[in-house]
Design a protein around this motif. Structure first.
Motif, PDB file in Angstrom:
ATOM      1  N   TYR A  95       8.175 -56.773  53.964  1.00 45.70           N
ATOM      2  CA  TYR A  95       8.531 -56.344  52.613  1.00 45.70           C
ATOM      3  C   TYR A  95       9.976 -55.853  52.610  1.00 45.70           C
ATOM      4  CZ  TYR A  95       3.465 -56.236  51.794  1.00 45.70           C
ATOM      5  OH  TYR A  95       2.134 -56.558  51.683  1.00 45.70           O
ATOM      6  N   GLN A  96      10.666 -56.136  51.515  1.00 50.42           N
ATOM      7  CA  GLN A  96      12.048 -55.663  51.375  1.00 50.42           C
ATOM      8  C   GLN A  96      12.139 -54.709  50.189  1.00 50.42           C
ATOM      9  OE1 GLN A  96      15.066 -58.681  50.954  1.00 50.42           O
ATOM     10  NE2 GLN A  96      16.706 -57.239  51.455  1.00 50.42           N
ATOM     11  N   ILE A  97      12.837 -53.585  50.401  1.00 47.30           N
ATOM     12  CA  ILE A  97      13.023 -52.578  49.352  1.00 47.30           C
ATOM     13  C   ILE A  97      14.424 -52.699  48.771  1.00 47.30           C
ATOM     14  CG2 ILE A  97      13.102 -50.108  48.834  1.00 47.30           C
ATOM     15  CD1 ILE A  97      11.221 -49.674  51.220  1.00 47.30           C
ATOM     16  N   LYS A  98      14.507 -52.813  47.466  1.00 52.31           N
ATOM     17  CA  LYS A  98      15.787 -52.677  46.767  1.00 52.31           C
ATOM     18  C   LYS A  98      15.876 -51.216  46.338  1.00 52.31           C
ATOM     19  CE  LYS A  98      18.135 -53.675  42.402  1.00 52.31           C
ATOM     20  NZ  LYS A  98      19.460 -53.429  42.956  1.00 52.31           N
ATOM     21  N   PRO A  99      16.709 -50.412  46.983  1.00 51.74           N
ATOM     22  CA  PRO A  99      16.711 -48.970  46.702  1.00 51.74           C
ATOM     23  C   PRO A  99      17.485 -48.620  45.435  1.00 51.74           C
ATOM     24  CG  PRO A  99      18.337 -49.471  48.376  1.00 51.74           C
ATOM     25  CD  PRO A  99      17.647 -50.780  48.049  1.00 51.74           C
ATOM     26  N   TYR A 100      16.985 -47.637  44.715  1.00 50.90           N
ATOM     27  CA  TYR A 100      17.717 -47.051  43.593  1.00 50.90           C
ATOM     28  C   TYR A 100      18.202 -45.655  43.938  1.00 50.90           C
ATOM     29  CZ  TYR A 100      16.025 -50.922  40.745  1.00 50.90           C
ATOM     30  OH  TYR A 100      15.770 -52.174  40.249  1.00 50.90           O
ATOM     31  N   ALA A 101      17.446 -44.933  44.746  1.00 52.19           N
ATOM     32  CA  ALA A 101      17.854 -43.603  45.184  1.00 52.19           C
ATOM     33  C   ALA A 101      17.248 -43.334  46.554  1.00 52.19           C
ATOM     34  CB  ALA A 101      17.413 -42.531  44.191  1.00 52.19           C
ATOM     35  N   VAL A 102      18.073 -42.795  47.451  1.00 47.50           N
ATOM     36  CA  VAL A 102      17.629 -42.464  48.805  1.00 47.50           C
ATOM     37  C   VAL A 102      18.150 -41.065  49.139  1.00 47.50           C
ATOM     38  CG1 VAL A 102      17.696 -43.085  51.258  1.00 47.50           C
ATOM     39  CG2 VAL A 102      17.629 -44.882  49.498  1.00 47.50           C
TER      40      VAL A 102
END
Length: 234
Positions: free
Chosen positions: A224-231
Motif C-alpha cells: 500500500y502507498q500513502i499520499k500524506p497530507y500531514a505528518v
C-alpha cells in the motif's frame, strides 16, 4: 487534552483541495476601520470631515483638527489542524478512515476512497554519517521515502501453528507500506543541529514514530502507498 502535534510535513494545497470539495467557506474576511486625529486644518473646497462622511458614511464632527481614516482588510483562514479535523469528520461519514495496519488489512474498500489516520513506526534510508551528503541526495530526488516493511525474518518459525490467529498475524506482517515526503513540504532540513537532523541521527532512520493523515492506495494485495497530507512526530 490531546497532545500538541509537532508537524514535520504539511501539504497545504492538498488539504485545501480536499476541504474545498466539502465546503466553499475556506476564508473569512473582516473589514476594520480605525480613526485617528491630530491638530491642524483641512484645506480644499470640501472639508475633510465631509469627505469622510461621503466615502465611509461616517458620523464625524471635527473642528480645528485633521482626521484620518485607516481601512484594513484582514484575511484569516482556519488553522490546518481544524481543517484536517473537518475533513476527517466528513470522511468518517462518507468514505473510509483506517486507524492502523490491522484495519488496512481488514477494512480497505476498493469501491471507496480510503484514508489513514494513525501513529506507527516507520523506517527510512535517509540516514548517513555524512549528513550534508544525505541532504544533497534528498534535494536531487525531491523527497524522502518512509516505509514499514513486512517482517520476513520469522518466515519458517512456528510452522505448525495452523490456527486462525497465526494466519492473521502472518498476513499482517506481510503488509508493506510506503510513503514519500516531498522536501518542499517538510520543515527545513537545515544543518547538523536541526530538528530533523537530530531525529534521523538519534533513530538512525529506524522505528521513527510518526503520526500520519493521508490518502492510501492498494498497489498489490500486500503493498500500500500513502499520499500524506500531514505528518507529525509522535
Amino acid at each position: 487534552m490531546e497532545q500538541l502535534k509537532n508537524y514535520i510535513y504539511i501539504d497545504m494545497v492538498g488539504i485545501d483541495s480536499l476541504l474545498s470539495q466539502i465546503t466553499p467557506e475556506l476564508v473569512e474576511t473582516s473589514h476594520i476601520q480605525t480613526t485617528s486625529r491630530k491638530t491642524g486644518n483641512a484645506n480644499g473646497s470640501i472639508g475633510f470631515s465631509e469627505l469622510v462622511k461621503k466615502i465611509f458614511k461616517a458620523d464625524v464632527s471635527v473642528s480645528g483638527e485633521m482626521e484620518s481614516v485607516q481601512v484594513i482588510d484582514r484575511t484569516t483562514t482556519q488553522p490546518y489542524e481544524a481543517k484536517i479535523l473537518q475533513i476527517v469528520q466528513y470522511i468518517e461519514k462518507h468514505e473510509v478512515v483506517l486507524k492502523d495496519r490491522a484495519e488496512i488489512l481488514k477494512n480497505y474498500q476498493d469501491d471507496k476512497q480510503n484514508f489513514v489516520l494513525f501513529t506507527m513506526p516507520f523506517d527510512t534510508d535517509f540516514y548517513h554519517n555524512d549528513w550534508f551528503e544525505t541532504v544533497d541526495l534528498a534535494n536531487q530526488f525531491g523527497y524522502i521515502q518512509f516505509y514499514k516493511g513486512g517482517d520476513s525474518t520469522n518466515k519458517f518459525k512456528d510452522t505448525y501453528q495452523y490456527h486462525d490467529s497465526y494466519y492473521k498475524t502472518m498476513a499482517l506482517e506481510r503488509i508493506k507500506l510506503t510513503m514519500n515526503l516531498s522536501i518542499k513540504k517538510m520543515e527545513p532540513l537545515g544543518g547538523m543541529t536541526s530538528h530533523l537532523a537530530m531525529l534521523f541521527r538519534v533513530t538512525e532512520g529506524i522505528n521513527i514514530r510518526l503520526g500520519v493523515f493521508g490518502h492510501i492506495f492498494k498497489l498489490t494485495e500486500s503493498v500500500y502507498q500513502i499520499k500524506p497530507y500531514a505528518v507529525w512526530r509522535a
